[in-house]
Design a protein around this motif. Structure first.
Motif, PDB file in Angstrom:
ATOM      1  N   ILE A 197       0.838  -1.201   0.000  1.00 12.07           N
ATOM      2  CA  ILE A 197       0.000   0.000   0.000  1.00 12.07           C
ATOM      3  C   ILE A 197       0.869   1.245   0.000  1.00 12.07           C
ATOM      4  O   ILE A 197       0.645   2.180  -0.775  1.00 12.07           O
ATOM      5  N   LEU A 198       1.889   1.258   0.848  1.00 10.16           N
ATOM      6  CA  LEU A 198       2.738   2.451   0.894  1.00 10.16           C
ATOM      7  C   LEU A 198       3.547   2.590  -0.390  1.00 10.16           C
ATOM      8  O   LEU A 198       3.854   3.700  -0.821  1.00 10.16           O
ATOM      9  N   GLY A 199       3.856   1.472  -0.998  1.00  8.33           N
ATOM     10  CA  GLY A 199       4.610   1.543  -2.248  1.00  8.33           C
ATOM     11  C   GLY A 199       3.773   2.085  -3.392  1.00  8.33           C
ATOM     12  O   GLY A 199       4.221   2.911  -4.175  1.00  8.33           O
ATOM     13  N   ALA A 200       2.537   1.572  -3.487  1.00 12.12           N
ATOM     14  CA  ALA A 200       1.728   1.932  -4.649  1.00 12.12           C
ATOM     15  C   ALA A 200       0.894   3.179  -4.420  1.00 12.12           C
ATOM     16  O   ALA A 200       0.585   3.909  -5.352  1.00 12.12           O
ATOM     17  N   ALA A 201       0.505   3.416  -3.174  1.00  7.12           N
ATOM     18  CA  ALA A 201      -0.473   4.466  -2.933  1.00  7.12           C
ATOM     19  C   ALA A 201      -0.090   5.320  -1.738  1.00  7.12           C
ATOM     20  O   ALA A 201      -0.917   5.612  -0.878  1.00  7.12           O
ATOM     21  N   ALA A 202       1.164   5.733  -1.685  1.00  4.16           N
ATOM     22  CA  ALA A 202       1.603   6.537  -0.547  1.00  4.16           C
ATOM     23  C   ALA A 202       0.781   7.820  -0.429  1.00  4.16           C
ATOM     24  O   ALA A 202       0.557   8.317   0.675  1.00  4.16           O
ATOM     25  N   ASP A 203       0.276   8.319  -1.547  1.00  5.35           N
ATOM     26  CA  ASP A 203      -0.492   9.568  -1.500  1.00  5.35           C
ATOM     27  C   ASP A 203      -1.878   9.381  -0.888  1.00  5.35           C
ATOM     28  O   ASP A 203      -2.533  10.361  -0.540  1.00  5.35           O
ATOM     29  N   ASP A 204      -2.348   8.136  -0.757  1.00  3.50           N
ATOM     30  CA  ASP A 204      -3.660   7.909  -0.152  1.00  3.50           C
ATOM     31  C   ASP A 204      -3.578   7.736   1.359  1.00  3.50           C
ATOM     32  O   ASP A 204      -4.599   7.701   2.030  1.00  3.50           O
ATOM     33  N   VAL A 205      -2.376   7.601   1.880  1.00  8.28           N
ATOM     34  CA  VAL A 205      -2.218   7.358   3.307  1.00  8.28           C
ATOM     35  C   VAL A 205      -1.713   8.644   3.957  1.00  8.28           C
ATOM     36  O   VAL A 205      -0.675   9.159   3.554  1.00  8.28           O
ATOM     37  N   PRO A 206      -2.431   9.146   4.948  1.00 12.14           N
ATOM     38  CA  PRO A 206      -1.895  10.316   5.643  1.00 12.14           C
ATOM     39  C   PRO A 206      -0.626   9.946   6.414  1.00 12.14           C
ATOM     40  O   PRO A 206      -0.538   8.839   6.952  1.00 12.14           O
ATOM     41  N   ASN A 207       0.333  10.836   6.464  1.00 12.41           N
ATOM     42  CA  ASN A 207       1.624  10.599   7.145  1.00 12.41           C
ATOM     43  C   ASN A 207       2.352   9.355   6.644  1.00 12.41           C
ATOM     44  O   ASN A 207       2.908   8.597   7.435  1.00 12.41           O
ATOM     45  N   ALA A 208       2.337   9.161   5.343  1.00 11.28           N
ATOM     46  CA  ALA A 208       2.896   7.912   4.816  1.00 11.28           C
ATOM     47  C   ALA A 208       4.334   7.668   5.263  1.00 11.28           C
ATOM     48  O   ALA A 208       4.681   6.561   5.669  1.00 11.28           O
ATOM     49  N   THR A 209       5.168   8.700   5.234  1.00 10.97           N
ATOM     50  CA  THR A 209       6.577   8.471   5.577  1.00 10.97           C
ATOM     51  C   THR A 209       6.737   8.071   7.036  1.00 10.97           C
ATOM     52  O   THR A 209       7.499   7.153   7.354  1.00 10.97           O
ATOM     53  N   GLU A 210       5.976   8.770   7.928  1.00 12.08           N
ATOM     54  CA  GLU A 210       6.076   8.424   9.354  1.00 12.08           C
ATOM     55  C   GLU A 210       5.614   6.988   9.555  1.00 12.08           C
ATOM     56  O   GLU A 210       6.230   6.232  10.316  1.00 12.08           O
ATOM     57  N   ILE A 211       4.522   6.652   8.887  1.00 16.45           N
ATOM     58  CA  ILE A 211       3.975   5.299   9.063  1.00 16.45           C
ATOM     59  C   ILE A 211       4.981   4.256   8.578  1.00 16.45           C
ATOM     60  O   ILE A 211       5.216   3.243   9.235  1.00 16.45           O
ATOM     61  N   LYS A 212       5.615   4.566   7.473  1.00 19.21           N
ATOM     62  CA  LYS A 212       6.622   3.658   6.944  1.00 19.21           C
ATOM     63  C   LYS A 212       7.717   3.432   7.990  1.00 19.21           C
ATOM     64  O   LYS A 212       8.096   2.296   8.286  1.00 19.21           O
ATOM     65  N   THR A 213       8.205   4.544   8.570  1.00 20.12           N
ATOM     66  CA  THR A 213       9.271   4.433   9.556  1.00 20.12           C
ATOM     67  C   THR A 213       8.824   3.609  10.748  1.00 20.12           C
ATOM     68  O   THR A 213       9.569   2.736  11.222  1.00 20.12           O
ATOM     69  N   ILE A 214       7.607   3.895  11.225  1.00 16.85           N
ATOM     70  CA  ILE A 214       7.209   3.234  12.474  1.00 16.85           C
ATOM     71  C   ILE A 214       6.979   1.738  12.243  1.00 16.85           C
ATOM     72  O   ILE A 214       7.326   0.904  13.089  1.00 16.85           O
ATOM     73  N   ILE A 215       6.447   1.395  11.068  1.00 20.72           N
ATOM     74  CA  ILE A 215       6.258  -0.031  10.796  1.00 20.72           C
ATOM     75  C   ILE A 215       7.613  -0.728  10.704  1.00 20.72           C
ATOM     76  O   ILE A 215       7.811  -1.830  11.213  1.00 20.72           O
ATOM     77  N   LYS A 216       8.532  -0.030  10.093  1.00 25.67           N
ATOM     78  CA  LYS A 216       9.896  -0.590  10.009  1.00 25.67           C
ATOM     79  C   LYS A 216      10.471  -0.780  11.416  1.00 25.67           C
ATOM     80  O   LYS A 216      11.104  -1.805  11.703  1.00 25.67           O
TER      81      LYS A 216
END
Lengths: 197, 196
Positions: free
Chosen positions: B99-118
């Protein structure tokens, strides 16, 4: 444009196709994760291939730009992937454990519970034959005659059925006994989620 | 199994999308989806969602768990607990990645979410490595790993079971009393469970 021609005719067939797919998915995962060869599900594979052919014919009737065509194509490719991977996994196992598998299969054939499809069995036999010929041609025929005997059963690779596994209980099971292979103590545990043993 | 195969399995999960076109129901072999109504949310498998997104035909509704506060909580829990905590879903890593790869623009705070999941992933993986280490050193023959997801199990699968097999072989050799027939009752017990 006729919207009907892509649909699979009736509801009942739709449900079957879905469950066939689920069975295939399960057999694929099981086959991928077990060391030994499992009973074949050729009926399901054939059924799904028939379904796919049917779908492909319908897709070809649609214009190339149609969105549905690409969605269906993608799904078909996903299913084909499962089938290919499933069959390839089986072939890999057959090649690796050919002697063991063929020996066991001979016994199973007597009782009519064969695990391999006829073509897989033929493949296994051919494989063994070719391997034997190859070994004879490259080495055995060139060594002194008293060393030329070839005992194929000594070469058999047996899958390790006693490997450690991850297991996840689908339901809570109490009092599963883990017998110690070393034979000194048995341990009893309750299974409710995930274990490695 | 290979990571991409796990991803393939994870792609069958159903998520919610909002299409920007209208269409009738579509009858796929894995089930029927739709009807597509522009602007109205509907369910679709992840692979379909990602494909439509790539064609700019839909927006992906981020799953409920993909939310900063929620993930912060999970991360704290995971840090505090000695054991693995329950993850929002079995394929959180696959879902997040796709989802973050294909639709990062649909997720609010995508970068933060990416970091926290990592971060969560890293914490769990290091926990897993520590517990594997402990298991090996203690010489136990089984361990309990609740709430581990498929991808995580798979990451240690090539190593852990075979390492334990080797240990067992060594142990048996040293005892020099290799039993002629190994006992199989443990395995027949697992009839109701599924190998992962």
């Amino acid at each position: 444009m006729d919207t009907e021609d892509i649909d699979i005719s009736d509801e009942e067939e739709e449900i079957t196709a879905e469950s066939v797919l689920n069975i295939l998915k399960n057999s694929w995962q099981n086959e991928r994760l077990t060391p030994e060869i499992l009973p074949h599900r050729n009926d399901m594979v054939e059924c799904m291939l028939g379904q796919i052919q049917h779908m492909e014919r319908n897709i070809n009737k649609l214009p190339k730009t149609d969105l549905r065509a690409s969605i269906h194509k993608m799904e078909i490719n996903r299913i084909k992937y499962i089938i290919c991977n499933y069959l390839k996994t089986r072939l890999n196992k057959i090649e690796k454990y050919c002697i063991t598998i063929v020996n066991e299969e001979r016994q199973r054939m007597e009782t009519g519970t064969n695990y391999l499809t006829p073509s897989e069995y033929r493949y296994a036999l051919d494989y063994i034959n070719n391997m034997e010929q190859h070994l004879k041609n490259t080495v055995l025929n060139h060594v002194p005659s008293n060393m030329q005997s070839f005992e194929i059963n000594k070469m058999a690779v047996v899958p390790n059925l006693y490997s450690h596994v991850f297991l996840k209980a689908n339901e809570t099971v109490t009092g599963v006994i883990l017998e110690d292979v070393l034979g000194d103590q048995d341990e009893e545990i309750d299974l409710d989620d995930l274990f490695i043993y | 199994m290979d990571p991409y195969e796990i991803e393939f399995i994870g792609e069958n999960r159903i998520i919610s999308i909002i299409p920007n076109f209208s269409y009738d129901k579509i009858y796929l072999i894995c089930g029927e989806f739709g009807p597509f109504r522009a602007g109205l949310p509907m369910n679709a498998p992840l692979w379909l969602a990602v494909m439509l997104k790539q064609k700019q035909k839909c927006r992906i509704v981020p799953p409920e768990w993909m939310d900063m506060d929620n993930l912060e909580n999970i991360k704290e829990e995971e840090k505090k607990s000695r054991f693995f905590t329950k993850m929002p879903n079995e394929h959180y890593m696959v879902e997040a990645k796709l989802i973050l790869g294909a639709a990062a623009d649909d997720v609010p705070n995508a970068t933060e979410i990416k970091t926290i999941i990592k971060d969560i992933w890293d914490i769990r993986m290091s926990k897993l490595r520590t517990s594997m280490d402990a298991l090996m050193k203690s010489g136990g023959s089984y361990g309990r790993l609740d709430h581990l997801t498929m991808m995580e199990i798979n990451s240690v699968k090539p190593l852990l079971p075979s390492a334990m097999d080797e240990l067992l072989t060594i142990k048996m050799r040293t005892r020099k009393n290799m039993p002629a027939t190994l006992n199989s009752s443990t395995y027949s017990q697992s009839g109701t469970s599924q190998n992962i």
